[in-house]
Design a protein around this motif. Structure first.
Motif, PDB file in Angstrom:
ATOM      1  N   LEU A  34      27.697  12.565  -2.768  1.00  0.00           N
ATOM      2  CA  LEU A  34      29.091  12.910  -2.524  1.00  0.00           C
ATOM      3  C   LEU A  34      29.972  11.666  -2.432  1.00  0.00           C
ATOM      4  N   VAL A  35      29.454  10.634  -1.774  1.00  0.00           N
ATOM      5  CA  VAL A  35      30.221   9.381  -1.677  1.00  0.00           C
ATOM      6  C   VAL A  35      30.419   8.792  -3.072  1.00  0.00           C
ATOM      7  N   LYS A  36      29.366   8.831  -3.862  1.00  0.00           N
ATOM      8  CA  LYS A  36      29.448   8.314  -5.233  1.00  0.00           C
ATOM      9  C   LYS A  36      30.481   9.107  -6.030  1.00  0.00           C
ATOM     10  N   GLU A  37      30.449  10.425  -5.921  1.00  0.00           N
ATOM     11  CA  GLU A  37      31.414  11.277  -6.619  1.00  0.00           C
ATOM     12  C   GLU A  37      32.830  11.012  -6.125  1.00  0.00           C
ATOM     13  N   TRP A  38      32.964  10.857  -4.804  1.00  0.00           N
ATOM     14  CA  TRP A  38      34.277  10.570  -4.242  1.00  0.00           C
ATOM     15  C   TRP A  38      34.837   9.252  -4.790  1.00  0.00           C
ATOM     16  N   LYS A  39      34.002   8.218  -4.841  1.00  0.00           N
ATOM     17  CA  LYS A  39      34.450   6.925  -5.369  1.00  0.00           C
ATOM     18  C   LYS A  39      34.842   7.039  -6.829  1.00  0.00           C
ATOM     19  N   LYS A  40      34.052   7.804  -7.586  1.00  0.00           N
ATOM     20  CA  LYS A  40      34.345   8.005  -9.008  1.00  0.00           C
ATOM     21  C   LYS A  40      35.698   8.689  -9.174  1.00  0.00           C
ATOM     22  N   ARG A  41      35.924   9.747  -8.410  1.00  0.00           N
ATOM     23  CA  ARG A  41      37.187  10.468  -8.504  1.00  0.00           C
ATOM     24  C   ARG A  41      38.363   9.624  -8.019  1.00  0.00           C
ATOM     25  N   LYS A  42      38.110   8.841  -6.988  1.00  0.00           N
ATOM     26  CA  LYS A  42      39.153   7.960  -6.480  1.00  0.00           C
ATOM     27  C   LYS A  42      39.567   6.957  -7.566  1.00  0.00           C
ATOM     28  N   ARG A  43      38.578   6.415  -8.279  1.00  0.00           N
ATOM     29  CA  ARG A  43      38.857   5.476  -9.369  1.00  0.00           C
ATOM     30  C   ARG A  43      39.635   6.172 -10.492  1.00  0.00           C
ATOM     31  N   ILE A  44      39.236   7.414 -10.839  1.00  0.00           N
ATOM     32  CA  ILE A  44      39.933   8.166 -11.879  1.00  0.00           C
ATOM     33  C   ILE A  44      41.381   8.407 -11.471  1.00  0.00           C
ATOM     34  N   VAL A  45      41.584   8.801 -10.220  1.00  0.00           N
ATOM     35  CA  VAL A  45      42.941   9.036  -9.721  1.00  0.00           C
ATOM     36  C   VAL A  45      43.760   7.755  -9.802  1.00  0.00           C
ATOM     37  N   ALA A  46      43.183   6.652  -9.404  1.00  0.00           N
ATOM     38  CA  ALA A  46      43.906   5.376  -9.460  1.00  0.00           C
ATOM     39  C   ALA A  46      44.258   5.030 -10.902  1.00  0.00           C
ATOM     40  N   ASP A  47      43.326   5.255 -11.835  1.00  0.00           N
ATOM     41  CA  ASP A  47      43.591   4.975 -13.251  1.00  0.00           C
ATOM     42  C   ASP A  47      44.708   5.861 -13.786  1.00  0.00           C
ATOM     43  N   VAL A  48      44.659   7.152 -13.465  1.00  0.00           N
ATOM     44  CA  VAL A  48      45.679   8.081 -13.952  1.00  0.00           C
ATOM     45  C   VAL A  48      47.039   7.728 -13.358  1.00  0.00           C
ATOM     46  N   VAL A  49      47.082   7.460 -12.072  1.00  0.00           N
ATOM     47  CA  VAL A  49      48.347   7.088 -11.443  1.00  0.00           C
ATOM     48  C   VAL A  49      48.883   5.796 -12.055  1.00  0.00           C
ATOM     49  N   GLY A  50      47.999   4.848 -12.328  1.00  0.00           N
ATOM     50  CA  GLY A  50      48.424   3.596 -12.961  1.00  0.00           C
ATOM     51  C   GLY A  50      48.957   3.845 -14.361  1.00  0.00           C
ATOM     52  N   ALA A  51      48.278   4.688 -15.138  1.00  0.00           N
ATOM     53  CA  ALA A  51      48.725   4.981 -16.502  1.00  0.00           C
ATOM     54  C   ALA A  51      50.065   5.701 -16.501  1.00  0.00           C
ATOM     55  N   ILE A  52      50.233   6.636 -15.561  1.00  0.00           N
ATOM     56  CA  ILE A  52      51.507   7.352 -15.476  1.00  0.00           C
ATOM     57  C   ILE A  52      52.615   6.396 -15.064  1.00  0.00           C
TER      58      ILE A  52
ATOM     59  N   GLU B 194      51.841   9.222 -28.826  1.00  0.00           N
ATOM     60  CA  GLU B 194      52.108  10.626 -28.520  1.00  0.00           C
ATOM     61  C   GLU B 194      50.849  11.299 -27.995  1.00  0.00           C
ATOM     62  N   GLY B 195      49.687  10.944 -28.587  1.00  0.00           N
ATOM     63  CA  GLY B 195      48.415  11.478 -28.089  1.00  0.00           C
ATOM     64  C   GLY B 195      48.161  11.055 -26.657  1.00  0.00           C
ATOM     65  N   ASN B 196      48.443   9.787 -26.343  1.00  0.00           N
ATOM     66  CA  ASN B 196      48.277   9.293 -24.969  1.00  0.00           C
ATOM     67  C   ASN B 196      49.182  10.048 -24.002  1.00  0.00           C
ATOM     68  N   VAL B 197      50.419  10.271 -24.427  1.00  0.00           N
ATOM     69  CA  VAL B 197      51.371  10.979 -23.566  1.00  0.00           C
ATOM     70  C   VAL B 197      50.882  12.400 -23.318  1.00  0.00           C
ATOM     71  N   SER B 198      50.424  13.070 -24.383  1.00  0.00           N
ATOM     72  CA  SER B 198      49.983  14.455 -24.185  1.00  0.00           C
ATOM     73  C   SER B 198      48.726  14.516 -23.320  1.00  0.00           C
ATOM     74  N   SER B 199      47.815  13.547 -23.479  1.00  0.00           N
ATOM     75  CA  SER B 199      46.613  13.559 -22.634  1.00  0.00           C
ATOM     76  C   SER B 199      46.968  13.261 -21.173  1.00  0.00           C
ATOM     77  N   LEU B 200      47.918  12.360 -20.961  1.00  0.00           N
ATOM     78  CA  LEU B 200      48.338  12.060 -19.596  1.00  0.00           C
ATOM     79  C   LEU B 200      49.064  13.251 -18.969  1.00  0.00           C
ATOM     80  N   SER B 201      49.843  13.955 -19.774  1.00  0.00           N
ATOM     81  CA  SER B 201      50.570  15.093 -19.212  1.00  0.00           C
ATOM     82  C   SER B 201      49.644  16.278 -18.951  1.00  0.00           C
ATOM     83  N   SER B 202      48.486  16.326 -19.639  1.00  0.00           N
ATOM     84  CA  SER B 202      47.550  17.423 -19.392  1.00  0.00           C
ATOM     85  C   SER B 202      46.658  17.147 -18.176  1.00  0.00           C
ATOM     86  N   GLU B 203      46.645  15.910 -17.692  1.00  0.00           N
ATOM     87  CA  GLU B 203      45.888  15.567 -16.488  1.00  0.00           C
ATOM     88  C   GLU B 203      46.546  16.205 -15.277  1.00  0.00           C
ATOM     89  N   MET B 204      45.833  16.173 -14.167  1.00  0.00           N
ATOM     90  CA  MET B 204      46.389  16.712 -12.934  1.00  0.00           C
ATOM     91  C   MET B 204      47.621  15.912 -12.528  1.00  0.00           C
TER      92      MET B 204
END
Length: 199
Positions: A174-192, A115-125
């Motif tokens: 900026l490239v480093k930040e972009w790659k980091k965010r891209k990885r986070i987005v991929a992880d979140v999309v995968g988890a969802i 339930e904690g995982n679900v709530s954290s995933l639902s609070s993400e973008m």
């Protein structure tokens, strides 16, 4: 004449002592409450409803069963005063209860974690917001890449080497930040995707 296809074979209905023995044995083995309809179904209609009601009432009169009326139904169960319980059986039941409680606690902890995982995933973008952010970052990356290419070729404005180094450093960040965010987005999309059962 052979029986029709799909027809259920007739069950021999028991009466008298045989029916009583069947009902009493079943109630002792199951040791739980039943009403007449459920008991008739569980006995596969081997005892008719009227006969079953008569037998159950007789067993109540003999104090083998207890009965309680609830609304229009009567519920029958084995008289617990006649149930023989040894200390070994009680200890076995206590151990079983402890095991079940431990398993229940473990499953409860897993449930709270999920339930904690679900709530954290639902609070993400949301996916849509993340997609828009990715597009924005890609456009910014392309713009900055174009600027860097111009500067490297010398076709840009007259900036000093220090300014160029600052720009390259900022570009790297900026490239480093972009790659980091891209990885986070991929992880979140995968988890969802995993959580929703869709790929």
């Amino acid at each position: 004449m052979p029986p029709k296809k799909g027809a259920t074979p007739k069950v021999k209905t028991l009466k008298g002592k045989e029916a009583r023995k069947l009902v009493e044995t079943y109630m002792r083995e199951q040791n739980r409450p039943y009403n007449v309809s459920i008991l008739e179904t569980n006995l596969h209609k081997q005892v008719g409803k009227a006969e079953l009601t008569r037998i159950l009432d007789t067993l109540v009169d003999e104090k083998i069963l207890d009965c309680k009326a609830y609304k229009k139904l009567k519920y029958y169960w084995l008289n617990q005063a006649i149930v023989e319980t040894s200390e070994e059986a009680m200890e076995e039941l206590r151990e079983k209860v402890k095991k079940e409680e431990a398993e229940s606690n473990t499953l409860g902890a897993k449930l709270r974690t999920l339930e904690g995982n679900v709530s954290s995933l639902s609070s993400e973008m949301s996916n849509e917001v993340l997609r828009k952010r990715i597009v924005e970052l890609q456009k910014e990356n392309e713009r900055l890449s174009g600027t860097i290419q111009k500067l490297k070729k010398g076709g840009g404005s007259s900036r000093s080497n220090a300014d160029s180094e600052k720009i390259l450093k900022r570009y790297g960040e900026l490239v480093k930040e972009w790659k980091k965010r891209k990885r986070i987005v991929a992880d979140v999309v995968g988890a969802i995707s995993e959580g929703s059962g869709k790929n």
